[in-house]
Scaffold this active site. Sequence first.
Site, PDB file in Angstrom:
ATOM      1  N   TYR A  66      -0.579  -0.483  10.193  1.00 27.94           N
ATOM      2  CA  TYR A  66      -0.855  -1.158   8.917  1.00 27.94           C
ATOM      3  C   TYR A  66       0.293  -0.951   7.931  1.00 27.94           C
ATOM      4  CZ  TYR A  66      -3.301  -1.835   4.416  1.00 27.94           C
ATOM      5  OH  TYR A  66      -3.680  -2.220   3.161  1.00 27.94           O
ATOM      6  N   LYS A  89       2.908  -3.716   6.396  1.00 26.48           N
ATOM      7  CA  LYS A  89       3.075  -3.898   4.950  1.00 26.48           C
ATOM      8  C   LYS A  89       4.554  -3.810   4.560  1.00 26.48           C
ATOM      9  CE  LYS A  89      -1.156  -4.525   3.310  1.00 26.48           C
ATOM     10  NZ  LYS A  89      -1.501  -5.866   2.760  1.00 26.48           N
ATOM     11  N   SER A 121       0.836  -1.199   0.000  1.00 23.70           N
ATOM     12  CA  SER A 121       0.000   0.000   0.000  1.00 23.70           C
ATOM     13  C   SER A 121       0.865   1.240   0.000  1.00 23.70           C
ATOM     14  CB  SER A 121      -0.856  -0.016   1.268  1.00 23.70           C
ATOM     15  OG  SER A 121      -1.374   1.256   1.559  1.00 23.70           O
TER      16      SER A 121
END
Lengths: 324, 324
Positions: A149, A153, A125
């Site tokens: 998050y 990632k 992302s």
Amino acid sequence: MHILITGAAGMIGRKLTARLTADGVLAGREISTLSLADIAAPPAVAGFPGRATSLEVDLSQPGAAARAIAGRPEVVLHLAAVVSGEAEADFDKGYRVNLDGTRALFEAIRAAGDGYRPRVVFTSSMAAYGAPFPDVIGDEFVTTPLTSYGTQKVIAELMLADYSRRGIMDGVALRLPNICIRPGAPNKAASGFFSSILREPLAGREAVLPVGEDVRSWHASPRAAVDFLVHAAAIDLAPLGWRRALMMPGLSATVGEQIAALRRAAGDAAVKLIRRVPDPAIMSMVAGWPGRFDPRRALALGFRAESTFDEIIRAHVEDELAAG
Amino acid sequence: MHILITGAAGMIGRKLTARLTADGVLAGREISTLSLADIAAPPAVAGFPGRATSLEVDLSQPGAAARAIAGRPEVVLHLAAVVSGEAEADFDKGYRVNLDGTRALFEAIRAAGDGYRPRVVFTSSMAAYGAPFPDVIGDEFVTTPLTSYGTQKVIAELMLADYSRRGIMDGVALRLPNICIRPGAPNKAASGFFSSILREPLAGREAVLPVGEDVRSWHASPRAAVDFLVHAAAIDLAPLGWRRALMMPGLSATVGEQIAALRRAAGDAAVKLIRRVPDPAIMSMVAGWPGRFDPRRALALGFRAESTFDEIIRAHVEDELAAG
């Protein structure tokens, strides 16, 4: 060819399944088996002529990853993840699913021990990046995520590169832009307004805009995201060396430019359905998000996205509204 | 003040222990307790007036990290690691110690649940970077390690930043330069020649040079490395925001420049002790190592290293050879 999709029940996973079913081939080879895995077993594939299996699997649980790759899929499209807001709200769950689950998948591949070396395409992302940013973010810009998050990632990207370098798999991580226009009901994601200010008025419903028109982001359609994944599954990755994380192409646009495209597509009446309700919490979050990239490596490898918001709206109308 | 050092039995750990013992204070506060942890219990501290404890601990084992921080040290200097060559040779051990051990330490801090929020100083490495490089590597250059060791270091950096952002600890990761002149016997590290071509001739012994004189690296003395750690333990980290990994200052020098400094310090006779035995394997490895940084953020925070190889040699002579 045997393809495994993790997170197959999610929005991108379902579109990817439909695309592979329609194509029937990947990289010139017939798709014989499609394994769909998710936390709850994904629904059966409609219209797939080969063998389709559906797996209920939480990769972070012991033995789950080994089961997922038991059929030795040549291509693993690893989409399964706890999303940004949930990973921030539930620290343990985010690390367990996004880090431990991904590591368990990579470790299961390593443990196969029978010369198994699949292509692994991992959805990362643009949350890999954190402010402050230059005006345009190049492929050599540092990844300093500002969410758990994003942290998870980037950690997964690093493992993917190392496992690839060590010959365990042939992996590539795709840093997805903001996916717009996301179909379905408005959700609580802080980034949700980028989609809802277009999707809702296009369907004759009101939408709330919590930020100013000058807010800029980097967008690609769900259709483009599926294209990225299919392309990444098929191409030769050797030109990447061991830098296996790629920022994907996209379209840099402000909210004002999104609204102008909505006006061109659906007129003033649609634009009037956008209610401006400034939300300081969301405004401060979006200030830390990137808005413009120069993704030369991905472009050189043939990845492509939309170049205008008119195209993004047209993709949405064709893919989501045309049937209705 | 209570200070915990993990990896205290290592070369830097021992020098750091001696320095803190000599200083007696950190950031203006008396050091009351010094906890030394390593895989084998470090020897007792000589001459420390406060309470010194010695812990035999493998952080990757269940409960070990909780024991290590049971006394709630205000400062944790986390040096414990499997080194580069070993992490490359033993995949499982590298990930277990460098990733799982570090994560267990951070998790034990999170689990304390009594408002505990220590300063954590983590020794990362310039192995965080991987070629190709620009001529000078800036603070915003991407970290794409080319070893499992580097991968594990960057993963730990990312967790440290996230755990700091979430208020669990107040961490900083220091990317150390090549530490030169490393005391002790020549070891099998591919980078060992940077030290041995100076250390051995200074002691009247032969050394082997496996690469050409044009090979460039980024160096700092063991003394400077200890300075970095003590400084990082004491300063306000708020100016860093959540970018908590810092490339440390150093000296960019070629092997030829190192040899010229050796000649100035010890004459032609010393230089003649360097035997040139080209090693293609080492030559190809060093081609992937960085040689020059522009570490502005660290310099702005007051981190300092040597600016000439004459100083580096002098530090070695004073710290290692003066007693002999």
